[in-house]
Design a protein around this motif. Sequence first.
Motif, short mmCIF file in Angstrom:
data_model
loop_
_atom_site.label_atom_id
_atom_site.label_comp_id
_atom_site.label_asym_id
_atom_site.label_seq_id
_atom_site.Cartn_x
_atom_site.Cartn_y
_atom_site.Cartn_z
N ILE A 569 0.83 -1.20 0.00
CA ILE A 569 0.00 0.00 0.00
C ILE A 569 0.87 1.25 0.00
O ILE A 569 1.91 1.32 0.67
CB ILE A 569 -0.95 0.01 1.22
CG1 ILE A 569 -1.92 1.19 1.11
CG2 ILE A 569 -0.19 0.07 2.52
CD1 ILE A 569 -3.02 1.17 2.16
N ASN A 570 0.47 2.23 -0.81
CA ASN A 570 1.10 3.56 -0.84
C ASN A 570 0.12 4.50 -0.16
O ASN A 570 -0.85 4.95 -0.77
CB ASN A 570 1.38 3.98 -2.28
CG ASN A 570 2.09 5.33 -2.34
OD1 ASN A 570 2.49 5.88 -1.31
ND2 ASN A 570 2.25 5.85 -3.54
N LEU A 571 0.33 4.77 1.11
CA LEU A 571 -0.66 5.42 1.96
C LEU A 571 -0.32 6.88 2.19
O LEU A 571 0.83 7.24 2.41
CB LEU A 571 -0.76 4.69 3.30
CG LEU A 571 -1.74 5.27 4.33
CD1 LEU A 571 -3.17 5.11 3.84
CD2 LEU A 571 -1.55 4.59 5.68
N VAL A 572 -1.38 7.73 2.16
CA VAL A 572 -1.28 9.14 2.55
C VAL A 572 -2.38 9.40 3.56
O VAL A 572 -3.57 9.21 3.26
CB VAL A 572 -1.43 10.09 1.34
CG1 VAL A 572 -1.46 11.54 1.83
CG2 VAL A 572 -0.28 9.89 0.37
N GLY A 602 -6.26 -1.20 -8.12
CA GLY A 602 -5.22 -0.77 -9.05
C GLY A 602 -5.04 0.72 -9.03
O GLY A 602 -5.57 1.44 -8.19
N GLY A 603 -4.33 1.23 -10.00
CA GLY A 603 -4.05 2.66 -10.06
C GLY A 603 -2.70 2.97 -9.45
O GLY A 603 -2.26 2.31 -8.50
N GLN A 604 -2.02 3.97 -9.98
CA GLN A 604 -0.69 4.33 -9.50
C GLN A 604 -0.73 5.34 -8.36
O GLN A 604 0.23 5.51 -7.64
CB GLN A 604 0.12 4.92 -10.68
CG GLN A 604 0.26 3.96 -11.86
CD GLN A 604 0.96 2.67 -11.46
OE1 GLN A 604 1.92 2.67 -10.68
NE2 GLN A 604 0.50 1.55 -12.03
N ALA A 605 -1.84 6.06 -8.23
CA ALA A 605 -1.93 7.09 -7.19
C ALA A 605 -2.02 6.43 -5.83
O ALA A 605 -2.51 5.31 -5.68
CB ALA A 605 -3.14 7.99 -7.43
N PRO A 606 -1.56 7.12 -4.79
CA PRO A 606 -1.64 6.55 -3.44
C PRO A 606 -3.07 6.50 -2.92
O PRO A 606 -3.95 7.21 -3.41
CB PRO A 606 -0.79 7.52 -2.60
CG PRO A 606 -0.85 8.81 -3.34
CD PRO A 606 -0.90 8.44 -4.80
N VAL A 607 -3.30 5.65 -1.92
CA VAL A 607 -4.58 5.59 -1.23
C VAL A 607 -4.58 6.69 -0.16
O VAL A 607 -3.68 6.74 0.68
CB VAL A 607 -4.80 4.21 -0.58
CG1 VAL A 607 -6.11 4.20 0.21
CG2 VAL A 607 -4.80 3.13 -1.65
N VAL A 608 -5.59 7.57 -0.22
CA VAL A 608 -5.63 8.72 0.68
C VAL A 608 -6.68 8.47 1.75
O VAL A 608 -7.86 8.23 1.44
CB VAL A 608 -5.97 10.02 -0.09
CG1 VAL A 608 -6.03 11.21 0.88
CG2 VAL A 608 -4.92 10.27 -1.16
N VAL A 609 -6.26 8.51 3.01
CA VAL A 609 -7.17 8.38 4.15
C VAL A 609 -7.25 9.74 4.82
O VAL A 609 -6.22 10.30 5.22
CB VAL A 609 -6.70 7.31 5.14
CG1 VAL A 609 -7.65 7.25 6.34
CG2 VAL A 609 -6.61 5.95 4.47
N THR A 610 -8.48 10.28 4.91
CA THR A 610 -8.71 11.60 5.49
C THR A 610 -9.55 11.47 6.74
O THR A 610 -10.56 10.74 6.76
CB THR A 610 -9.43 12.52 4.48
OG1 THR A 610 -8.67 12.57 3.27
CG2 THR A 610 -9.58 13.93 5.04
#
Length: 704
Positions: A569-572, A602-610
Amino acid sequence: MGLVLFSVLGVLLAAAYSVFVVRTMGGKAACSVLPAVGVTVAAAVIEGWMQHAPDYGYTLLHPMMIAQALLCPVWLLYGLSYARGFSWGSLSALNKLMLLFSCIPLVLVLLLPVSRFLFSPDYTLEQVLYLEPLAFSFYLLLVLFLLVALGNLEATLRNARHSVRWRVKLALVGGGTVLMAHVLFYSQGLLHRTLDMNYAGLRTAGTMLGIVLLLFAELRRDSARVTVTGRFALRSTVVLLGGLYLIGLGVAREGVRQFGSAFERHAGIGLLFAVGVAVVLVLLSERMRRRLRIWMQRNFYQDKYDYRSQWMEFTARLSDVRDTRTLMRNVLLHYCEVFGFVGGAWLAVDSENQHRLIAGHYYEMDEPEIHLDNVDFSRLTSLSVPLPVNSLDMILLREDSGLEDTTKLREFLEQSRAEVVVPITAGGTFEGIILLGPAIDRSEDYDTEDFELMDAMAHEVGLTAKSFRLGDELAAAREMEAMGKVAAFVLHDLKNQVYTLSLIADNARDFISEPDFQADMLESLENTVTKMKVLITQLKHLPDAASLRLAPVELQDLTHKACSQVPGINLVVQGEPVTVLVDEEQMEKVLVNLCLNAVEAGGQAPVVVTTGSHPQPFFSVRDEAGGIDEAILRKGLFRPFRSTKRRGMGIGLYHCKKIVEAHNAVLQVQNRQGEGAEFTVFFSGGATTQDAGGRVGDSQHDDM
């Protein structure tokens, strides 16, 4: 000589009719029926004698005009009494006033000499009577009152029940024939300012035909009575056409006087052109076509709708549907076509909450900006019959209820421009509501006849909708039954993971000291544990509010802890720190599932948790993986065994939804087609205290 024979035959027919009426109807009813026939025959006899003996024409003018003047009150009384439950006390003030005014021509004839009305330079030669200005007013009043009497007969026929109408229609047609013969005869005085007595024979023939129909009808009629409503009495097609006829006569006369005889030819061409334009407008205007259809149906068939054809068409449309969505579309289309509405909406009952409505289908209707979860439809779910929206204030909203809920319901109906609410029920089970509006013809009044047909259709729709719903529930039950079979495959995967762990444990005894083995072991353990947690989470029993172990938890810390279990996971994490009262273990499962779905999408953008606290505590998980397929959204994203992944079991989001509901929170999804999806969990206002109360619900986004 022929006119005299006609007159004698007319007297005989009138005598036979009078005897029969007295014997069958009694004295009270006969007093209102016989004068009309007697005066009509008397006028025909006097006019026939004037033609047979023209030398006596001047001496018979005064009796002739008295008989003509008497036609007004006697036929007006006939139209008000025939086949009706007649009594002087039951007459409305307007009808009494009309009877009083109908005596004006008689008063004029009795008070003024004949020379003020008629003159003829040589009656013995021409048999033509010329009208003075006062006579023009006399015959205008005569024609007008005869048309009003004809309108009363029409009202009687239109209000008669089917079982009565066939008994009285011949008599009403007979009376109408007599009246129309007199209107056509006397209207020549309005056009030419003369009365040509040579046309009296045609008028007498029409009178005889009408009396024959009257006599024949009395042989078949029973004592049935017709009650005439004010709405039909005021909407008389005969009076309307008669008024247009008189206006046409006036325009034609003035046109000939001003422009000569050529005016008739030009006026005829202009009239044909106007009729052609009117026909084109009717063919192109849906509103005019509906008005014309309703007018023809009510005037020629009494009822507004042809129920047989309507029901056959409706059942044919229902028989063609194969799923609930097609059913909704066909039903809304049929309602709009039959009842003349621009669009409609079907709000269906949530299968998991019978007191909650969800958006089923919108057809040419504005979808309100107010979300369905924010509107209290409990008042409408108690509705048993179709009602106009403007009646809801009096019937549904007058009870004590929260002001906020009432205001939102009104705003929802106003934004949708709904004008009629139709409840859908089946055997006492509420299945939803249909909203209809706006009307194609804004001037059309919807009455009991419309609402009864809407209600009959709604019951049939309810049965069909219930059958589809029960079919879906049966399919869901079979899917749940298949869960055992699915679990066997999942347990097989768990056994494989256990076998991997056992191999690691066996090899660790010999190679635990080697650095390479340690690195491989840690990686294998991490992957195996992650897979096992996901499988266990999917199969573990669903929690409820009583089983939760609530404690204050900081959402951003919980996010980092949960995402550490999701490989790759690429997490923000962004927003403000928020502490809520939740079951940490259960909410961790929700975050793991949502983040794992975002990674696997999928997708290259990170997963954003707000995380945030305005307007209430929440956290959201957003990905940029292209969004969710519309077909999945329409079928229900949070239902079990519906997955967007090729090998997914479809219970992950269902499990998340149940955990969120157990916390009295709300799970929403916002789909951005072609961009991504965002799942948001809103906690109730009391989630930061020891009371985790709030609303339990699943707020499905419009795209769902």
